[in-house]
Design a protein around this motif. Sequence first.
Motif, short mmCIF file in Angstrom:
data_model
loop_
_atom_site.label_atom_id
_atom_site.label_comp_id
_atom_site.label_asym_id
_atom_site.label_seq_id
_atom_site.Cartn_x
_atom_site.Cartn_y
_atom_site.Cartn_z
N ILE A 38 47.93 44.85 17.39
CA ILE A 38 48.42 46.22 17.57
C ILE A 38 48.07 47.06 16.35
N GLN A 39 48.26 46.49 15.16
CA GLN A 39 47.99 47.23 13.92
C GLN A 39 46.52 47.57 13.77
N ASP A 40 45.66 46.77 14.37
CA ASP A 40 44.21 46.98 14.26
C ASP A 40 43.72 47.92 15.36
N ALA A 41 44.56 48.88 15.73
CA ALA A 41 44.22 49.92 16.73
C ALA A 41 43.80 49.32 18.07
N GLY A 42 44.26 48.10 18.34
CA GLY A 42 43.99 47.48 19.64
C GLY A 42 42.60 46.92 19.81
N SER A 43 41.77 46.94 18.75
CA SER A 43 40.40 46.45 18.89
C SER A 43 40.36 44.93 19.05
N ARG A 44 41.43 44.26 18.65
CA ARG A 44 41.50 42.80 18.80
C ARG A 44 42.43 42.41 19.94
N MET A 45 42.65 43.35 20.83
CA MET A 45 43.53 43.11 21.97
C MET A 45 42.71 42.72 23.20
N THR A 46 43.22 41.79 23.96
CA THR A 46 42.56 41.39 25.20
C THR A 46 42.53 42.59 26.16
N PRO A 47 41.35 42.99 26.64
CA PRO A 47 41.25 44.19 27.49
C PRO A 47 42.17 44.16 28.70
N GLU A 48 42.30 43.01 29.34
CA GLU A 48 43.14 42.91 30.54
C GLU A 48 44.61 43.19 30.24
N VAL A 49 45.03 42.96 29.01
CA VAL A 49 46.40 43.29 28.61
C VAL A 49 46.58 44.80 28.59
N LEU A 50 45.55 45.50 28.10
CA LEU A 50 45.62 46.96 27.98
C LEU A 50 45.54 47.67 29.33
N TYR A 51 45.17 46.95 30.39
CA TYR A 51 45.20 47.55 31.72
C TYR A 51 46.63 47.67 32.24
N LEU A 52 47.57 47.04 31.54
CA LEU A 52 49.01 47.14 31.83
C LEU A 52 49.36 46.80 33.28
N GLY A 53 48.73 45.75 33.78
CA GLY A 53 49.00 45.32 35.15
C GLY A 53 50.47 44.97 35.37
N VAL A 97 50.56 47.84 46.58
CA VAL A 97 49.39 48.21 45.78
C VAL A 97 49.60 47.84 44.31
N GLY A 98 50.80 48.15 43.79
CA GLY A 98 51.11 47.82 42.40
C GLY A 98 51.07 46.33 42.14
N ALA A 99 51.66 45.55 43.05
CA ALA A 99 51.69 44.10 42.89
C ALA A 99 50.29 43.49 42.98
N VAL A 100 49.46 44.01 43.89
CA VAL A 100 48.08 43.53 43.99
C VAL A 100 47.31 43.84 42.71
N TYR A 101 47.54 45.03 42.16
CA TYR A 101 46.90 45.40 40.90
C TYR A 101 47.31 44.44 39.79
N ALA A 102 48.61 44.14 39.70
CA ALA A 102 49.11 43.23 38.67
C ALA A 102 48.52 41.83 38.85
N LEU A 103 48.47 41.37 40.08
CA LEU A 103 47.91 40.04 40.35
C LEU A 103 46.44 39.97 39.99
N THR A 104 45.69 41.01 40.34
CA THR A 104 44.24 41.03 40.05
C THR A 104 43.98 41.04 38.55
N VAL A 105 44.69 41.92 37.84
CA VAL A 105 44.49 42.02 36.38
C VAL A 105 44.87 40.72 35.70
N SER A 106 46.00 40.12 36.11
CA SER A 106 46.44 38.87 35.47
C SER A 106 45.49 37.72 35.78
N ALA A 107 44.93 37.72 36.98
CA ALA A 107 43.96 36.67 37.34
C ALA A 107 42.71 36.79 36.46
N PHE A 108 42.20 38.02 36.30
CA PHE A 108 41.04 38.21 35.42
C PHE A 108 41.40 37.89 33.97
N GLY A 109 42.62 38.26 33.56
CA GLY A 109 43.05 37.96 32.20
C GLY A 109 43.08 36.47 31.92
N MET A 110 43.49 35.69 32.91
CA MET A 110 43.51 34.23 32.74
C MET A 110 42.10 33.66 32.71
#
Length: 200
Positions: A38-53, A97-110
């Motif tokens: 977080i302190q590094d302006a999010g550049s070291r953050m997993t992109p799928e986390v930032l999608y806020l699924g 729609v929201g739940a499908v979005y969360a499932l899709t993002v979390s699947a890609f994140g894994m």
Amino acid sequence: MCTGKCSKFIGISLFPFSIICIIANILLLFPGFGVEAIQDAGSRMTPEVLYLGGIIGGGFLVLIPAIHILATGQRKNCCNNRCGMFLSIIFAAIGLVGAVYALTVSAFGMVYGPVCEFRNSTGALVWGQIFKDNIKNFSNESYLFNKDLWQLCEKPDNVAVFNISLFSIVLTASAIEIILCVVQVVNGLAGCLCGTCQKK
């Protein structure tokens, strides 16, 4: 079961799962329970986390419909009628729609794995998604099924386990939300056609 009671049950059931998604996604913002990403302006953050699924999709896009679906199930309520049941179908669809979005993002994140510090082919320490860069297919070669590969991530500590665990929680919770929202769509349709049993 009466369609009104079914709506009440579904509305109540959606609340804990949406809260679980929100909490899990917030924790994912702090990989390895550290604040460096977080302190590094999010550049070291997993992109799928930032999608806020988990926060947007499985969280608020399910939480808001859950409130209306719960209101539809209350006996002495203006929403406990055919019109309210029709609106519950629309809200359940939004939740779906929201739940499908969360499932899709979390699947890609894994599957793609976390952003972490690892040694590249020259032995230098670099930041990136090592498992995404080396992905071939979802098989036994995937890091998900080979715990020995988790050690390739040197920082943050235990980030692979952290990533897999929390994305699994979001994925499971959002899958249950999908089932509940689909049931509410069917229940809402039955309520529109047959009424809400509010006189019984």
